[in-house]
Design a protein around this motif. Structure first.
Motif, mmCIF file in Angstrom:
data_model
loop_
_atom_site.group_PDB
_atom_site.id
_atom_site.type_symbol
_atom_site.label_atom_id
_atom_site.label_comp_id
_atom_site.label_asym_id
_atom_site.label_seq_id
_atom_site.Cartn_x
_atom_site.Cartn_y
_atom_site.Cartn_z
ATOM 1 N N ASN A 1 34.349 23.806 35.904
ATOM 2 C CA ASN A 1 33.231 23.779 36.847
ATOM 3 C C ASN A 1 32.188 24.861 36.542
ATOM 4 O O ASN A 1 31.356 25.198 37.374
ATOM 5 C CB ASN A 1 33.703 23.878 38.298
ATOM 6 N N GLY A 2 32.248 25.405 35.305
ATOM 7 C CA GLY A 2 31.130 26.191 34.805
ATOM 8 C C GLY A 2 31.222 27.700 34.870
ATOM 9 O O GLY A 2 30.291 28.389 34.461
ATOM 10 N N TYR A 3 32.332 28.243 35.343
ATOM 11 C CA TYR A 3 32.441 29.692 35.475
ATOM 12 C C TYR A 3 33.030 30.335 34.219
ATOM 13 O O TYR A 3 33.869 29.733 33.532
ATOM 14 C CB TYR A 3 33.309 30.057 36.683
ATOM 15 N N VAL A 4 32.596 31.563 33.951
ATOM 16 C CA VAL A 4 33.192 32.405 32.904
ATOM 17 C C VAL A 4 33.781 33.617 33.606
ATOM 18 O O VAL A 4 33.040 34.442 34.167
ATOM 19 C CB VAL A 4 32.157 32.845 31.851
ATOM 20 N N PHE A 5 35.088 33.721 33.591
ATOM 21 C CA PHE A 5 35.831 34.809 34.229
ATOM 22 C C PHE A 5 36.219 35.800 33.154
ATOM 23 O O PHE A 5 36.796 35.426 32.132
ATOM 24 C CB PHE A 5 37.070 34.234 34.920
ATOM 25 N N ASN A 6 35.913 37.075 33.375
ATOM 26 C CA ASN A 6 36.273 38.097 32.385
ATOM 27 C C ASN A 6 36.766 39.353 33.091
ATOM 28 O O ASN A 6 36.158 39.829 34.055
ATOM 29 C CB ASN A 6 35.070 38.459 31.511
ATOM 30 N N TYR A 7 37.882 39.875 32.615
ATOM 31 C CA TYR A 7 38.359 41.177 33.063
ATOM 32 C C TYR A 7 38.543 42.049 31.834
ATOM 33 O O TYR A 7 39.257 41.679 30.898
ATOM 34 C CB TYR A 7 39.683 41.081 33.837
ATOM 35 N N ASP A 8 37.876 43.227 31.836
ATOM 36 C CA ASP A 8 38.042 44.173 30.732
ATOM 37 C C ASP A 8 37.996 45.581 31.287
ATOM 38 O O ASP A 8 38.198 45.779 32.501
ATOM 39 C CB ASP A 8 36.977 43.946 29.645
ATOM 40 N N ILE A 9 37.743 46.576 30.438
ATOM 41 C CA ILE A 9 37.781 47.972 30.900
ATOM 42 C C ILE A 9 36.717 48.257 31.952
ATOM 43 O O ILE A 9 36.803 49.255 32.676
ATOM 44 C CB ILE A 9 37.633 48.952 29.723
ATOM 45 N N ASN A 10 35.715 47.391 32.058
ATOM 46 C CA ASN A 10 34.679 47.550 33.080
ATOM 47 C C ASN A 10 35.034 46.860 34.382
ATOM 48 O O ASN A 10 34.259 46.920 35.345
ATOM 49 C CB ASN A 10 33.344 47.007 32.561
ATOM 50 N N GLY A 11 36.183 46.202 34.421
ATOM 51 C CA GLY A 11 36.590 45.498 35.621
ATOM 52 C C GLY A 11 36.262 44.021 35.559
ATOM 53 O O GLY A 11 36.080 43.442 34.488
ATOM 54 N N LEU A 12 36.159 43.407 36.724
ATOM 55 C CA LEU A 12 35.931 41.960 36.822
ATOM 56 C C LEU A 12 34.459 41.623 36.652
ATOM 57 O O LEU A 12 33.586 42.302 37.193
ATOM 58 C CB LEU A 12 36.394 41.457 38.189
ATOM 59 N N SER A 13 34.183 40.565 35.902
ATOM 60 C CA SER A 13 32.865 39.948 35.913
ATOM 61 C C SER A 13 33.048 38.443 35.968
ATOM 62 O O SER A 13 34.008 37.896 35.428
ATOM 63 C CB SER A 13 32.034 40.348 34.688
ATOM 64 N N LEU A 14 32.118 37.781 36.648
ATOM 65 C CA LEU A 14 32.155 36.335 36.802
ATOM 66 C C LEU A 14 30.736 35.835 36.599
ATOM 67 O O LEU A 14 29.798 36.324 37.238
ATOM 68 C CB LEU A 14 32.663 35.963 38.199
ATOM 69 N N ARG A 15 30.581 34.882 35.694
ATOM 70 C CA ARG A 15 29.246 34.361 35.393
ATOM 71 C C ARG A 15 29.206 32.864 35.636
ATOM 72 O O ARG A 15 30.195 32.152 35.434
ATOM 73 C CB ARG A 15 28.864 34.678 33.949
ATOM 74 N N LEU A 16 28.034 32.392 36.058
ATOM 75 C CA LEU A 16 27.809 30.970 36.294
ATOM 76 C C LEU A 16 26.412 30.633 35.796
ATOM 77 O O LEU A 16 25.423 31.188 36.288
ATOM 78 C CB LEU A 16 27.926 30.645 37.785
ATOM 79 N N GLY A 17 26.332 29.761 34.799
ATOM 80 C CA GLY A 17 25.030 29.383 34.263
ATOM 81 C C GLY A 17 24.233 30.565 33.739
ATOM 82 O O GLY A 17 23.005 30.594 33.850
#
Length: 252
Positions: free
Chosen positions: A205-221
């Protein structure tokens, strides 16, 4: 135009995130998924108060020795909802537990010369884990953005933390409803990265979920839905009463 010399604009997201993280119950100084699964089952009505009491008895837990265990005693009440919601929200704000979907491999690869334990991905458990992570992250976005918008102006950092914890507690039932609303069976995922310092996947459904040393990021479009100080693609700042009155006196 007069400018308050003791006030600085501070990004709201890290203050909200760290406050919710700190609100998640700990037991003997650490997180305990097993205990919290029982408490959240009690909150959701999947366990009775008697079953929660039996859990404490079976595990020889004295509620008088740890304040967090008092949440397991009695009928459902707001502080139980708040504790469960904070725990759920925190699960995507800390490094992921790969044990949720990894299992010992049946056969070792030929190049495993050191006879190390190898693991394989259980696809069914992976899909369940990623579906849950995405639902939790999206619920975090919604409720954190709402809190950021309704916080009052010109509080100290500690006063903001107190107000954030209060608001999140009030919104706990809504937060848990949002998690359920975002939990969509049938989504497909592409696991792009899985190592200690980075965990990345995309959803159908289009989301990019990322967890790294900077914490959580979530991108959409291409939009920062969560992370880098943004919620739903917008920056939220708090005008924080950051310095003591002495600063204002010095700058007169």
């Amino acid at each position: 135009m007069n400018t308050a010399t003791n006030v600085l604009p501070i990004p709201a997201l890290p203050i909200i995130q760290s406050t919710v993280l700190a609100s998640a119950p700990t037991f003997a100084g650490g997180r305990h998924d097993g205990h919290m699964n029982v408490l959240c089952a009690l909150v959701r009505g999947e366990k009775t108060a008697e079953e929660a009491a039996n859990y404490l008895k079976e595990n020889v837990i004295d509620t008088s020795n740890d304040k967090a265990f008092s949440l397991f005693v009695g009928e459902r009440r707001p502080e139980q909802d708040a504790a469960c919601a904070a725990y759920i929200a925190s699960t995507v704000l800390i490094p992921p537990n790969f044990g949720e979907f990894l299992e010992p491999a049946a056969n070792k690869s030929e190049d495993n010369k050191d006879d190390k334990q190898e693991f394989s991905i259980n696809q069914e458990r992976l899909n369940a884990s990623l579906t849950t992570k995405l639902a939790v992250a999206l619920a975090n976005v919604d409720v954190f953005a709402l809190i950021a918008r309704i916080l009052p102006e010109n509080l100290t950092v500690e006063a903001y933390r107190t107000e954030i914890a209060r608001l999140f507690g009030l919104l706990a039932p809504v937060y848990m409803e949002r998690v359920q609303a975002y939990f969509h069976n049938g989504l497909t995922f592409n696991l792009l990265q899985m190592q200690n310092n980075q965990f990345t996947f995309t959803s159908s459904n289009g989301y990019v979920f990322n967890y790294d040393i900077n914490g959580l990021s979530l991108r959409l479009g291409g939009i920062n839905w969560y992370g880098s100080g943004q919620l739903m693609g917008q920056e939220h700042y708090l005008n924080v009463d950051y310095f003591t009155p002495k600063v204002a006196e010095l700058l007169k």
